[in-house]
Design an enzyme around this catalytic site. Structure first.
Site, PDB file in Angstrom:
ATOM      1  N   HIS A   1       6.369   5.325  -2.241  1.00 12.90           N
ATOM      2  CA  HIS A   1       5.235   6.153  -2.635  1.00 12.90           C
ATOM      3  C   HIS A   1       5.229   7.486  -1.891  1.00 12.90           C
ATOM      4  CE1 HIS A   1       3.007   5.404   1.141  1.00 12.90           C
ATOM      5  NE2 HIS A   1       3.389   4.129   1.044  1.00 12.90           N
TER       6      HIS A   1
ATOM      7  N   CYS B   1       5.750  -0.132   3.653  1.00  9.02           N
ATOM      8  CA  CYS B   1       6.196   0.556   2.446  1.00  9.02           C
ATOM      9  C   CYS B   1       7.152   1.695   2.805  1.00  9.02           C
ATOM     10  CB  CYS B   1       5.008   1.096   1.663  1.00  9.02           C
ATOM     11  SG  CYS B   1       4.027  -0.201   0.865  1.00  9.02           S
TER      12      CYS B   1
END
Length: 302
Positions: free
Chosen positions: A188, A204
């Site tokens: 992301h 992440c």
């Protein structure tokens, strides 16, 4: 040493472009090393952003330079040359040890390379072979119970159950959901660009906003994603030269001495070098230095 680098919360600009390399027909060496003379007024983060490399990668290649504000007399090595990881050249490849993401577009002879942020100690990004399940524009963020507890205990911040899209959302404007960890792992964007090229996330994979926007437009559902941890890469090039690229290993013990001993050289390298004392000395020096750039162990033989 890595702990000190990870404490450098230096704000870099979000201007970035995809770095494209031609794939070699043989071997793994791509790109060329660059050098740069600092002005004396630029931070290392400014320079990393200028050349689209990660801050840790820049620091790794320039041990001895001031990690905050390099001097004008320093000649910095820019890590724009690298060895491709030892993995299939397909889809998205993330090498945790070098904090880089490689994207191999289908039916082309090119690769695009990006600096990334990954999970911090205690919340490591796992190795995996997976794929993209969904592409999310303007994602919301649903922090886990553990993350909400951590924000409350460490920052005295009460996070909502869902953080809406917008400038306060740490996922940025684009996210790629992976088929792993019950869908909790994403590639992301971010609203805090200083974390790129560092170990700061909750697991992440973070990219600069322009980078994830570009990648978002290139990939699709089912695109393969391979996450590996290769601190040592090696390549025997077509001209007979042997290169090694050594990164500091990811380790829970940041103060471990002689950590290079935990990266045994591939047997093929030892066999190739044989009793070549100079080559063996160069190999051991590269293992100790961990400069994160390709080092020529044996020159061309043709």
């Amino acid at each position: 040493m890595r702990r000190m680098w990870c404490s450098l919360l230096l704000l870099a600009s979000s201007v970035s472009v995809a770095t494209e390399y031609n794939l070699p027909i043989e071997g793994r060496l791509i790109g060329k090393l660059e050098t740069y003379q600092p002005t004396g007024e630029e931070s290392m983060a400014d320079i990393a952003d200028k050349f689209h490399v990660g801050i840790l990668a820049l620091l790794e290649a320039n041990k001895g330079s001031d990690p905050y504000l390099p001097r004008e007399e320093d000649l910095l090595t820019i890590p724009t040359q690298m060895l491709l990881p030892d993995v299939a050249r397909e889809g998205v490849v993330v090498n945790l040890a070098e904090l880089r993401l490689y994207y191999f577009p289908p039916d082309t002879e090119t690769v695009h390379v990006f600096p990334i942020g990954i999970g911090r100690i205690g919340r490591e990004t796992p190795e995996m072979v997976t794929h993209i399940t969904s592409l999310i524009e303007h994602p919301t963020w649903t922090p886990t119970a553990n993350i909400r507890k951590e924000y409350l205990e460490k920052h005295d911040i009460v996070l909502p159950d869902v953080v809406p899209a917008g400038p306060e959302n740490p996922l940025g404007d684009h996210a790629l959901r992976l088929a792993a960890g019950n869908g909790e792992y994403l590639i992301h964007g971010t609203n805090k660009t200083y974390g790129i090229g560092m170990r700061v996330s909750s697991g992440c994979i973070r990219m600069l906003p322009p980078d994830i926007e570009w990648l978002f437009g290139e990939v699709q559902r089912r695109t393969k994603v391979t996450v590996i941890n290769q601190p040592l890469k090696a390549s025997l090039e077509p001209d007979g030269s042997l290169y090694m690229e050594v990164h500091q290993p990811l380790s829970a013990n940041e103060d471990e001495q002689h950590i290079y001993k935990r990266i045994p050289p591939p047997e093929v390298i030892v066999q190739y070098l044989g009793d070549d004392r100079r080559g063996l000395a160069m190999m051991n020096a590269a293992l100790r230095l961990q400069a994160g750039v390709p080092v020529e162990i044996v020159g061309e033989v043709f």
